[in-house]
Design a protein around this motif. Structure first.
Motif, PDB file in Angstrom:
ATOM      1  N   LEU A  54      20.655  55.111   8.176  1.00 47.61           N
ATOM      2  CA  LEU A  54      21.858  54.293   8.329  1.00 47.61           C
ATOM      3  C   LEU A  54      21.525  52.808   8.362  1.00 47.61           C
ATOM      4  O   LEU A  54      22.182  52.005   7.699  1.00 47.61           O
ATOM      5  CB  LEU A  54      22.604  54.703   9.596  1.00 47.61           C
ATOM      6  CG  LEU A  54      23.252  56.093   9.558  1.00 47.61           C
ATOM      7  CD1 LEU A  54      23.675  56.536  10.945  1.00 47.61           C
ATOM      8  CD2 LEU A  54      24.438  56.112   8.607  1.00 47.61           C
ATOM      9  N   THR A  55      20.505  52.429   9.132  1.00 54.92           N
ATOM     10  CA  THR A  55      20.158  51.008   9.191  1.00 54.92           C
ATOM     11  C   THR A  55      19.692  50.504   7.831  1.00 54.92           C
ATOM     12  O   THR A  55      19.950  49.351   7.470  1.00 54.92           O
ATOM     13  CB  THR A  55      19.063  50.755  10.236  1.00 54.92           C
ATOM     14  OG1 THR A  55      17.907  51.555   9.941  1.00 54.92           O
ATOM     15  CG2 THR A  55      19.553  51.083  11.643  1.00 54.92           C
ATOM     16  N   ARG A  56      19.068  51.387   7.056  1.00 47.64           N
ATOM     17  CA  ARG A  56      18.600  50.978   5.729  1.00 47.64           C
ATOM     18  C   ARG A  56      19.785  50.741   4.792  1.00 47.64           C
ATOM     19  O   ARG A  56      19.871  49.696   4.152  1.00 47.64           O
ATOM     20  CB  ARG A  56      17.658  52.038   5.148  1.00 47.64           C
ATOM     21  CG  ARG A  56      17.196  51.758   3.714  1.00 47.64           C
ATOM     22  CD  ARG A  56      16.214  52.819   3.245  1.00 47.64           C
ATOM     23  NE  ARG A  56      16.726  54.153   3.420  1.00 47.64           N
ATOM     24  CZ  ARG A  56      17.588  54.746   2.590  1.00 47.64           C
ATOM     25  NH1 ARG A  56      18.030  54.099   1.512  1.00 47.64           N
ATOM     26  NH2 ARG A  56      17.996  55.985   2.814  1.00 47.64           N
ATOM     27  N   ALA A  62      18.693  48.320  14.068  1.00 48.77           N
ATOM     28  CA  ALA A  62      19.237  49.282  15.026  1.00 48.77           C
ATOM     29  C   ALA A  62      20.017  48.602  16.156  1.00 48.77           C
ATOM     30  O   ALA A  62      21.091  49.090  16.537  1.00 48.77           O
ATOM     31  CB  ALA A  62      18.112  50.148  15.585  1.00 48.77           C
ATOM     32  N   PRO A  63      19.542  47.472  16.700  1.00 46.70           N
ATOM     33  CA  PRO A  63      20.334  46.816  17.757  1.00 46.70           C
ATOM     34  C   PRO A  63      21.730  46.420  17.280  1.00 46.70           C
ATOM     35  O   PRO A  63      22.709  46.557  18.024  1.00 46.70           O
ATOM     36  CB  PRO A  63      19.490  45.584  18.121  1.00 46.70           C
ATOM     37  CG  PRO A  63      18.094  45.968  17.757  1.00 46.70           C
ATOM     38  CD  PRO A  63      18.232  46.805  16.528  1.00 46.70           C
ATOM     39  N   SER A  64      21.823  45.932  16.052  1.00 47.85           N
ATOM     40  CA  SER A  64      23.130  45.551  15.518  1.00 47.85           C
ATOM     41  C   SER A  64      24.019  46.769  15.329  1.00 47.85           C
ATOM     42  O   SER A  64      25.222  46.730  15.586  1.00 47.85           O
ATOM     43  CB  SER A  64      22.969  44.816  14.187  1.00 47.85           C
ATOM     44  OG  SER A  64      22.308  43.588  14.359  1.00 47.85           O
ATOM     45  N   ALA A  67      25.208  47.863  18.776  1.00 50.41           N
ATOM     46  CA  ALA A  67      26.137  46.888  19.347  1.00 50.41           C
ATOM     47  C   ALA A  67      27.507  46.962  18.678  1.00 50.41           C
ATOM     48  O   ALA A  67      28.547  46.831  19.336  1.00 50.41           O
ATOM     49  CB  ALA A  67      25.561  45.479  19.210  1.00 50.41           C
ATOM     50  N   ALA A  68      27.523  47.182  17.368  1.00 48.78           N
ATOM     51  CA  ALA A  68      28.782  47.154  16.620  1.00 48.78           C
ATOM     52  C   ALA A  68      29.491  48.500  16.591  1.00 48.78           C
ATOM     53  O   ALA A  68      30.727  48.548  16.571  1.00 48.78           O
ATOM     54  CB  ALA A  68      28.519  46.686  15.193  1.00 48.78           C
ATOM     55  N   PHE A  69      28.727  49.596  16.571  1.00 46.51           N
ATOM     56  CA  PHE A  69      29.337  50.910  16.347  1.00 46.51           C
ATOM     57  C   PHE A  69      29.029  51.929  17.439  1.00 46.51           C
ATOM     58  O   PHE A  69      29.594  53.026  17.407  1.00 46.51           O
ATOM     59  CB  PHE A  69      28.852  51.481  15.004  1.00 46.51           C
ATOM     60  CG  PHE A  69      29.198  50.630  13.817  1.00 46.51           C
ATOM     61  CD1 PHE A  69      30.473  50.653  13.268  1.00 46.51           C
ATOM     62  CD2 PHE A  69      28.251  49.784  13.248  1.00 46.51           C
ATOM     63  CE1 PHE A  69      30.788  49.868  12.172  1.00 46.51           C
ATOM     64  CE2 PHE A  69      28.557  48.999  12.147  1.00 46.51           C
ATOM     65  CZ  PHE A  69      29.832  49.039  11.610  1.00 46.51           C
ATOM     66  N   GLY A  70      28.148  51.617  18.375  1.00 46.72           N
ATOM     67  CA  GLY A  70      27.723  52.616  19.342  1.00 46.72           C
ATOM     68  C   GLY A  70      26.620  53.476  18.760  1.00 46.72           C
ATOM     69  O   GLY A  70      25.893  53.050  17.865  1.00 46.72           O
ATOM     70  N   ASP A  71      26.486  54.709  19.231  1.00 42.59           N
ATOM     71  CA  ASP A  71      25.431  55.582  18.733  1.00 42.59           C
ATOM     72  C   ASP A  71      25.846  56.239  17.413  1.00 42.59           C
ATOM     73  O   ASP A  71      26.937  55.979  16.879  1.00 42.59           O
ATOM     74  CB  ASP A  71      25.060  56.634  19.775  1.00 42.59           C
ATOM     75  CG  ASP A  71      26.245  57.503  20.187  1.00 42.59           C
ATOM     76  OD1 ASP A  71      27.298  57.453  19.512  1.00 42.59           O
ATOM     77  OD2 ASP A  71      26.129  58.239  21.178  1.00 42.59           O
ATOM     78  N   LYS A  72      24.986  57.092  16.892  1.00 38.58           N
ATOM     79  CA  LYS A  72      25.231  57.736  15.596  1.00 38.58           C
ATOM     80  C   LYS A  72      26.528  58.540  15.615  1.00 38.58           C
ATOM     81  O   LYS A  72      27.319  58.489  14.662  1.00 38.58           O
ATOM     82  CB  LYS A  72      24.053  58.631  15.235  1.00 38.58           C
ATOM     83  CG  LYS A  72      24.251  59.448  13.965  1.00 38.58           C
ATOM     84  CD  LYS A  72      23.071  60.386  13.717  1.00 38.58           C
ATOM     85  CE  LYS A  72      23.365  61.388  12.624  1.00 38.58           C
ATOM     86  NZ  LYS A  72      22.247  62.327  12.392  1.00 38.58           N
ATOM     87  N   GLU A  78      34.005  57.049  13.646  1.00 39.99           N
ATOM     88  CA  GLU A  78      34.725  55.959  12.991  1.00 39.99           C
ATOM     89  C   GLU A  78      34.727  56.150  11.473  1.00 39.99           C
ATOM     90  O   GLU A  78      35.722  55.868  10.796  1.00 39.99           O
ATOM     91  CB  GLU A  78      34.101  54.614  13.357  1.00 39.99           C
ATOM     92  CG  GLU A  78      34.898  53.432  12.832  1.00 39.99           C
ATOM     93  CD  GLU A  78      34.462  52.107  13.401  1.00 39.99           C
ATOM     94  OE1 GLU A  78      34.885  51.065  12.839  1.00 39.99           O
ATOM     95  OE2 GLU A  78      33.709  52.083  14.398  1.00 39.99           O
ATOM     96  N   VAL A  79      33.619  56.648  10.945  1.00 42.80           N
ATOM     97  CA  VAL A  79      33.530  56.927   9.514  1.00 42.80           C
ATOM     98  C   VAL A  79      34.569  57.966   9.106  1.00 42.80           C
ATOM     99  O   VAL A  79      35.238  57.818   8.078  1.00 42.80           O
ATOM    100  CB  VAL A  79      32.098  57.407   9.162  1.00 42.80           C
ATOM    101  CG1 VAL A  79      32.103  58.221   7.863  1.00 42.80           C
ATOM    102  CG2 VAL A  79      31.150  56.222   9.021  1.00 42.80           C
ATOM    103  N   VAL A  80      34.720  59.013   9.898  1.00 38.30           N
ATOM    104  CA  VAL A  80      35.678  60.066   9.571  1.00 38.30           C
ATOM    105  C   VAL A  80      37.104  59.511   9.578  1.00 38.30           C
ATOM    106  O   VAL A  80      37.924  59.855   8.711  1.00 38.30           O
ATOM    107  CB  VAL A  80      35.533  61.253  10.540  1.00 38.30           C
ATOM    108  CG1 VAL A  80      36.666  62.254  10.347  1.00 38.30           C
ATOM    109  CG2 VAL A  80      34.191  61.943  10.339  1.00 38.30           C
TER     110      VAL A  80
END
Length: 214
Positions: A54-56, A62-64, A67-72, A78-80
């Motif tokens: 995901l970070t790639r 990962a910190p961003s 901070a922006a979306f929470g955990d996986k 949110e994606v769904v």
């Protein structure tokens, strides 16, 4: 000796400042990052998409991400939601806008054939595919509830037509709705396996042939 110590002391704040600059999360476009995550989950499913993946693809650290979306899992929820609003709402619109349940399902199946094979993005349905090989019980249950809610919406629409005399009184609304859900889910997998839009449209026509007439 004094000059050396003075030089070292004077250089220390600059180095600390540089470290702070390097460690500061850089800004990013949240909508663009969310779309990248959506495509990754859509293509690979929930379980097979790692945080490093995901970070790639989101091009953030990962910190961003946290901070922006929470955990996986929070990001996936949110994606769904985003997927449902942007790509998966055609079924609800068809049921709401067409005059009968049969017409709504016919449109739903035909649009599924187009949506599930659209170029430039993963094929099939994210809500169906993301559950494959998912060992996270909460995610699996959430996706199951969404799929069952879709079937329940179809059943209510069929039931309304039965009540209004549009469909025969002996129509099994629950079975017909689940049959439609099975067709939608099957079309999603067929699209991922390489079926074309034309092939799925032909399948939709065959599926509609079993519908009762009023």
């Amino acid at each position: 000796m004094v000059s050396g110590e003075k030089s070292e002391r004077s250089g220390a704040p600059a180095r600390r400042g540089a470290a702070r600059t390097r460690g500061r999360p850089r800004s990013f476009d949240r909508a663009t990052a969310l779309e990248a995550a959506l495509l990754a989950f859509w293509e690979h499913g929930y379980e097979a998409t790692s945080v490093s993946d995901l970070t790639r693809v989101m091009d953030i650290g990962a910190p961003s991400l946290y901070a922006a979306f929470g955990d996986k899992r929070s990001l996936f929820e949110e994606v769904v939601q985003e997927y449902g609003a942007r790509y998966g709402s055609f079924g609800d619109r068809a049921l709401a806008e067409e005059p009968t349940a049969r017409a709504g399902v016919a449109r739903m199946l035909r649009e599924a054939a187009a949506e599930y094979t659209a170029p430039g993005r993963p094929h099939g349905c994210l809500v169906i595919h993301a559950a494959a090989n998912c060992s996270t019980a909460e995610v699996e249950e959430s996706l199951r509830q969404r799929r069952n809610a879709n079937i329940a919406s179809i059943e209510r629409r069929i039931g309304a037509d039965v009540a209004e005399g549009v469909l025969p009184p002996d129509t099994d609304a629950a079975a017909l709705a689940r049959y439609t859900g099975a067709m939608i889910q099957g079309m999603s997998q067929q699209a991922r396996d390489g079926a074309s839009r034309v092939e799925l449209e032909a399948l939709a026509e065959i599926a509609l042939a079993v519908w009762p007439r009023g």
